[in-house]
Design an enzyme around this catalytic site. Structure first.
Site, PDB file in Angstrom:
ATOM      1  CG  MET A 101     -15.490  35.280 -16.768  1.00  0.00           C
ATOM      2  SD  MET A 101     -14.719  36.557 -17.781  1.00  0.00           S
ATOM      3  CE  MET A 101     -13.171  35.750 -18.172  1.00  0.00           C
ATOM      4  NE  ARG A 154     -12.839  32.801 -20.841  1.00  0.00           N
ATOM      5  CZ  ARG A 154     -12.202  32.304 -19.791  1.00  0.00           C
ATOM      6  NH1 ARG A 154     -12.452  31.072 -19.391  1.00  0.00           N
ATOM      7  NH2 ARG A 154     -11.321  33.039 -19.136  1.00  0.00           N
ATOM      8  CE1 TYR A 182     -13.737  40.735 -26.682  1.00  0.00           C
ATOM      9  CE2 TYR A 182     -13.917  42.971 -25.847  1.00  0.00           C
ATOM     10  CZ  TYR A 182     -14.317  41.999 -26.731  1.00  0.00           C
ATOM     11  OH  TYR A 182     -15.282  42.281 -27.663  1.00  0.00           O
ATOM     12  CD  GLU A 183     -15.140  38.817 -21.661  1.00  0.00           C
ATOM     13  OE1 GLU A 183     -14.951  38.255 -20.568  1.00  0.00           O
ATOM     14  OE2 GLU A 183     -15.705  39.913 -21.761  1.00  0.00           O
ATOM     15  N   GLY A 184     -10.216  36.468 -21.485  1.00  0.00           N
ATOM     16  CA  GLY A 184      -9.192  35.426 -21.419  1.00  0.00           C
ATOM     17  C   GLY A 184      -8.433  35.370 -22.719  1.00  0.00           C
TER      18      GLY A 184
END
Length: 593
Positions: free
Chosen positions: A290, A294, A434-436
């Site tokens: 992740m 990011r 996405y990805e948080g």
């Protein structure tokens, strides 16, 4: 159709004149001579401009299609993927032991921007594979590394990350995917995952899914989550492919953008999986992937802004509309080009100053990752951990804004699909989610990263800015006024916001969290301000040293002055919002919204 030209000259300036990578103590950086990095960037530039960029509109128009359980990628993707694979681009910064070239991550990041700008949907196929391979490299057994990594590094096999489920996105403790232990040490994985980028396609012989799930009988919530390797096809001991696993595509998501990437609903019906890392420590293993992702997503926001800006500049120079307010600049033509108008120039300079500052920020972050991983520098690791939500959140928020500005330069034509500008806006939009999602990035920054290790890393950042300003002040009055004083003022705003959180966040956490988005953006502006001060200094030194490329360096200084005068003062607005507290944010009852 839009065009794309790799900004290799600007990358070389950032890498060598600003960040001075060849002088850094990080292992492997001594090999990064200007001619060497230039040759790699030029080759990547040719591939991305000539092969991938022309396929960007094809992928957007055709999308992917699902037929009888098989996902077919857009026309030309498969052949282009072969070119990328055969050129060794997928393993540029991976270990030689597994077929990579062991280059520093900073070089992979520079090349990565070129790939994302030219064709973001395409690049996601090997970009996610890189992340999955990194997770296996960090947490896998030797046997797992030997079994999966050589083919993943070469992208003969690709990889995915499977987190989200229909009922849970950010709150992964709610997941329902189950893992039943088997007598041979494997697990039977059952559940459904959604939004799985590159979940199924026709460009690789196998797909290695990394899947989060809960082992039966484990702890409740996030503490019970484990990570599993679930291959599409079983891998035999000799490395050959065996039977198809019980993992299938339920459907392809219909999306706003990145149409060329197959975003799938994945069904696991007792699929055979293998534990990656420790039981119930899945989030730790997944975050290896992740955090890398990011930074990559932050770069996607920057990359879409870059290609959109390039095309907006071309259009602004070609499109004739009206006359300059001070008098016709092209009296032999029926009208002046758009670029004579101050508001168009403001928009283009917003874009240019963001892209060039953001590029330096990304590459600095990549250097910190190299220092942490290659040089075992714990301070660098702490600093890049602090900066990761800023890189992801700020660069994607602003990157999307810049694609909208570029689209606006085109007027009505920007809204028409045949001009291609809307694709950049649509493709950039997902990077904020996405990805948080970016709201989560801001909460992570304020709620967790500021206090990490007793606030050591944010204090180190403040000291870094303060030392730079102090060391460079007094040499050039114009540089002090244009670059150093604005940076100093913005840094003080950021420190004042941090102090407000300390004084008011403990008694009412909402006071901190209500200002988290503003703080993330304030932090991003200070980081770009620092980058612009460094770039301004490098440009000034080049001009003083008698460079023959005066236009490039004078343009760099003018662009930097614009950012410092017109963008960096936004920190004052963000500080005012933060210091207003949570009362106005939390005033309404839910029923009154």
């Amino acid at each position: 159709m839009p065009s794309y030209t790799a900004p290799t000259k600007d990358m070389q300036f950032v890498l060598h004149d600003v960040l001075k990578i060849n002088e850094a103590a990080t292992p492997g950086y001594d090999e990064l001579e200007r001619d060497f990095t230039g040759a790699i960037l030029e080759e990547a530039g040719k591939l991305t401009s000539d092969v991938l960029a022309p396929l960007n509109a094809v992928g957007d128009t055709e999308g992917c299609r699902l037929e009888n359980g098989v996902v077919y990628t857009p026309k030309g993707f498969k052949e282009a993927f072969d070119q990328v694979r055969n050129g060794g681009w997928t393993g540029l910064d991976m270990p030689e032991q597994y077929g990579g070239q062991n280059m520093p991550y900073v070089l992979g990041a520079a090349v990565g921007e070129l790939f994302s700008s030219s064709n973001q949907a395409f690049t996601m196929y090997h970009g996610l594979t890189h992340g999955a391979a990194s997770a296996i490299l960090a947490h896998g057994t030797d046997a797992q590394k030997d079994m999966y990594l050589p083919n993943m590094v070469s992208c003969e096999w690709t990889g995915t990350m499977n987190l989200t489920e229909p009922h849970c996105g950010t709150d992964l403790g709610l997941m329902r995917t189950k893992a039943a232990p088997q007598s041979d040490g494997s697990y039977k994985i059952t559940g459904q995952k959604i939004f799985i980028s590159s979940g199924e396609h026709d460009m690789a012989d196998n797909i290695i899914h990394l899947v989060l799930g809960k082992i039966e009988g484990g702890p409740e919530g996030i503490k019970g989550v484990s990570l599993f390797i679930v291959p599409k096809f079983a891998v035999n001991e000799d490395g050959s492919l065996g039977a198809r696993n019980e993992v299938t595509v339920g459907s392809i998501e219909e999306k706003m953008g990145i149409h060329g990437n197959s975003t799938c609903v994945m069904n696991y019906d007792g699929a055979t999986g293998y534990l990656l890392g420790e039981e119930h420590k899945g989030m730790r293993a997944m975050f290896t992937m992740m955090n890398e992702a990011r930074l990559g997503v932050g770069q996607q926001g920057l990359a879409q802004a870059e290609v959109a800006y390039q095309n907006a500049v071309i259009y602004a120079n070609d499109r004739l509309q009206g006359r300059a307010v001070t008098g016709a600049e092209f009296p032999d033509k029926p009208a002046d080009p758009l670029i004579v108008h101050p508001d168009i120039r403001r928009s283009l300079l917003d874009q240019k100053s963001f892209v060039e500052g953001g590029r330096a920020f990304i590459l600095w972050g990549a250097m910190l990752i190299d220092a942490a991983h290659r040089g075992k520098d714990k301070d660098a690791d702490g600093l890049v951990s602090l900066l990761t939500p800023v890189i992801k959140g700020f660069l994607t928020d602003k990157g999307y804004d810049m694609t909208v500005k570029a689209q606006q330069v085109y007027g009505g034509h920007g809204y028409i699909e045949e001009w291609g500008m809307s694709q950049f806006t649509r493709d950039a939009r997902i990077a904020m989610i996405y990805e948080g999602a970016n709201g989560v990035q801001a909460l992570d920054l304020v709620g967790r990263k500021l206090a990490q290790d007793g606030g050591k890393h944010v204090m180190a950042f403040f000291d870094l800015v303060k030392s730079f300003v102090k060391d460079k002040a007094g040499q050039d009055a114009e540089f002090d006024a244009s670059f150093l004083e604005p940076l100093k003022a913005a840094s003080k705003d950021l420190q004042a916001a941090g102090m407000y959180f300390m004084q008011n966040g403990m008694k009412n956490p909402n006071n901190a969290l209500s200002g988290s988005n503003d703080f993330m953006h304030m932090f991003g502006h200070v980081c770009l301000g620092l980058m612009w001060a460094k770039m301004g200094l490098a440009a000034k030194e080049a001009l003083a040293g008698g460079t023959t490329d005066t236009a490039f360096f004078e343009t760099k200084l003018a662009t930097g002055r614009y950012y410092m005068a017109r963008q960096l003062p936004a920190t004052s607005l963000h500080l005012t919002r933060i210091q207003s507290g949570a009362d106005t944010v939390m005033a309404l009852d839910a029923a009154n919204f």
